[in-house]
Design a protein around this motif. Structure first.
Motif, mmCIF file in Angstrom:
data_model
loop_
_atom_site.group_PDB
_atom_site.id
_atom_site.type_symbol
_atom_site.label_atom_id
_atom_site.label_comp_id
_atom_site.label_asym_id
_atom_site.label_seq_id
_atom_site.Cartn_x
_atom_site.Cartn_y
_atom_site.Cartn_z
ATOM 1 N N VAL A 130 121.408 39.252 -38.729
ATOM 2 C CA VAL A 130 120.634 39.026 -39.944
ATOM 3 C C VAL A 130 119.993 40.321 -40.429
ATOM 4 C CG1 VAL A 130 118.624 37.842 -40.907
ATOM 5 C CG2 VAL A 130 120.209 36.595 -39.433
ATOM 6 N N ASP A 131 119.442 41.106 -39.514
ATOM 7 C CA ASP A 131 118.734 42.321 -39.919
ATOM 8 C C ASP A 131 119.662 43.434 -40.390
ATOM 9 O OD1 ASP A 131 119.776 42.958 -37.439
ATOM 10 O OD2 ASP A 131 117.911 43.786 -36.627
ATOM 11 N N LYS A 132 120.973 43.257 -40.233
ATOM 12 C CA LYS A 132 121.952 44.235 -40.706
ATOM 13 C C LYS A 132 122.727 43.717 -41.912
ATOM 14 C CE LYS A 132 121.192 47.006 -37.160
ATOM 15 N NZ LYS A 132 120.481 48.314 -37.344
ATOM 16 N N ALA A 133 122.518 42.451 -42.279
ATOM 17 C CA ALA A 133 123.407 41.782 -43.230
ATOM 18 C C ALA A 133 123.391 42.413 -44.620
ATOM 19 C CB ALA A 133 123.048 40.303 -43.310
ATOM 20 N N LEU A 134 122.214 42.766 -45.138
ATOM 21 C CA LEU A 134 122.160 43.296 -46.500
ATOM 22 C C LEU A 134 122.865 44.642 -46.631
ATOM 23 C CD1 LEU A 134 118.584 42.307 -47.752
ATOM 24 C CD2 LEU A 134 120.765 41.154 -48.136
ATOM 25 N N SER A 135 123.048 45.346 -45.529
ATOM 26 C CA SER A 135 123.782 46.614 -45.580
ATOM 27 C C SER A 135 125.272 46.396 -45.830
ATOM 28 C CB SER A 135 123.576 47.406 -44.285
ATOM 29 O OG SER A 135 124.210 46.767 -43.191
ATOM 30 N N HIS A 136 125.729 45.161 -45.736
ATOM 31 C CA HIS A 136 127.135 44.834 -46.001
ATOM 32 C C HIS A 136 127.374 44.448 -47.450
ATOM 33 C CE1 HIS A 136 128.742 44.730 -41.790
ATOM 34 N NE2 HIS A 136 127.433 44.690 -41.543
#
Length: 287
Positions: A141-147
């Motif tokens: 979840v904490d990496k998702a927006l970077s995708h």
């Protein structure tokens, strides 16, 4: 940066949408990145940004808008993701409601949305679309927006009288989903959950909410979906519609021939389409 896909003088292309007009990237880097989807797949956004100050090549009125991503590998749609919408439909499940759209069910900005001839209950749903830029599986979840590469507007037309205990038959008639006008890149949208989202039918405000009202946030949806299937660049997640849909109004309010439908999302875009009654054969054949 705003990136649109379009047809110009019979040729498909894509480019940077600016106040001056459109900078045609297909003409400049199309040999390397033939489509906007290819640009995302090959990490070409920084290459595209090198052209943002170039003179415009095309006026918006000279093009026919295509869906932002014309042929996504996957289109995931999220149902019942706003608090008011859940109340309207008495939804109690805590898990995201997911269904899929097919690429040929889409159309672009300022084009005809086809009301199926076999339907008397063609409903509007204005939604925020998320376009994946970086592939991944089992994304935290904490990496998702970077995708995420960017965001757009979506009018997820619903054929209610074909949408029973499942969604597929009600969501995949040709040209019932409008996608556009363009993708606004993530650098212009620091928080996708702080945006007003509105839908207008013939100038009447029929949906009015904030993306802050999403039950399942964008990062949570990306993480959840990528748990069971890998996401690829160019994939699209349509994040759900606010309350106010026509099906739950008294009396019901559906779309018909000649209606104008608009989806306006703060800092993202203004999507406009006209409803056209499909000929019976258009319900099944390409147009």
């Amino acid at each position: 940066m705003k990136l649109a896909s379009y047809s110009h003088r019979g040729h498909k292309s894509y480019g940077i949408f600016t106040e001056r007009g459109i900078i045609d990237l297909g003409d400049k880097i199309g040999h390397q990145y033939p489509t906007l989807k290819d640009l995302l797949q090959w990490n070409g956004l920084d290459i595209a940004r090198q052209y943002v100050d170039f003179p415009a090549d095309i006026l918006p009125e000279e093009i026919t808008f295509l869906p932002v991503i014309e042929n996504p590998g996957k289109i995931f749609c999220v149902g019942m993701n706003y608090a008011d919408k859940r109340k309207e439909f008495a939804e109690t499940s805590s898990a995201p409601t997911l269904f899929v759209r097919f690429p040929d069910s889409q159309t672009g900005h300022q084009t005809a949305v086809l009301k199926p001839a076999l339907s008397n209950e063609f409903d509007y749903e204005g939604e925020l679309a998320v376009i994946i830029g970086q592939p991944g599986a089992a994304i935290a979840v904490d990496k998702a927006l970077s995708h995420v590469a960017g965001y757009s507007c979506y009018m997820d037309g619903s054929v209610r009288d074909w949408q029973h205990a499942w969604f597929t038959a009600g969501k995949n008639w040709r040209r019932t989903g409008a996608f556009g006008p363009y993708m606004t890149t993530v650098d212009e949208i620091p928080d996708p959950h702080m945006l007003t989202i509105q839908t207008y039918l013939n100038g009447r405000l029929v949906q009015n909410d904030s993306t802050a009202s999403m039950i399942h946030k964008v990062d949570e949806l990306i993480s959840y979906i990528s748990t069971f299937t890998p996401l690829s660049a160019g994939d699209v997640i349509i994040t759900g519609s606010p309350g106010g849909v026509g099906k739950k109004r008294t009396p019901p309010l559906f779309m018909h021939q000649g209606d104008q439908i608009e989806v306006v999302i703060e800092n993202i875009g203004h999507l406009t389409n006209t409803i056209v009654e499909a000929e019976p054969q258009q319900d099944l054949l390409a147009s």
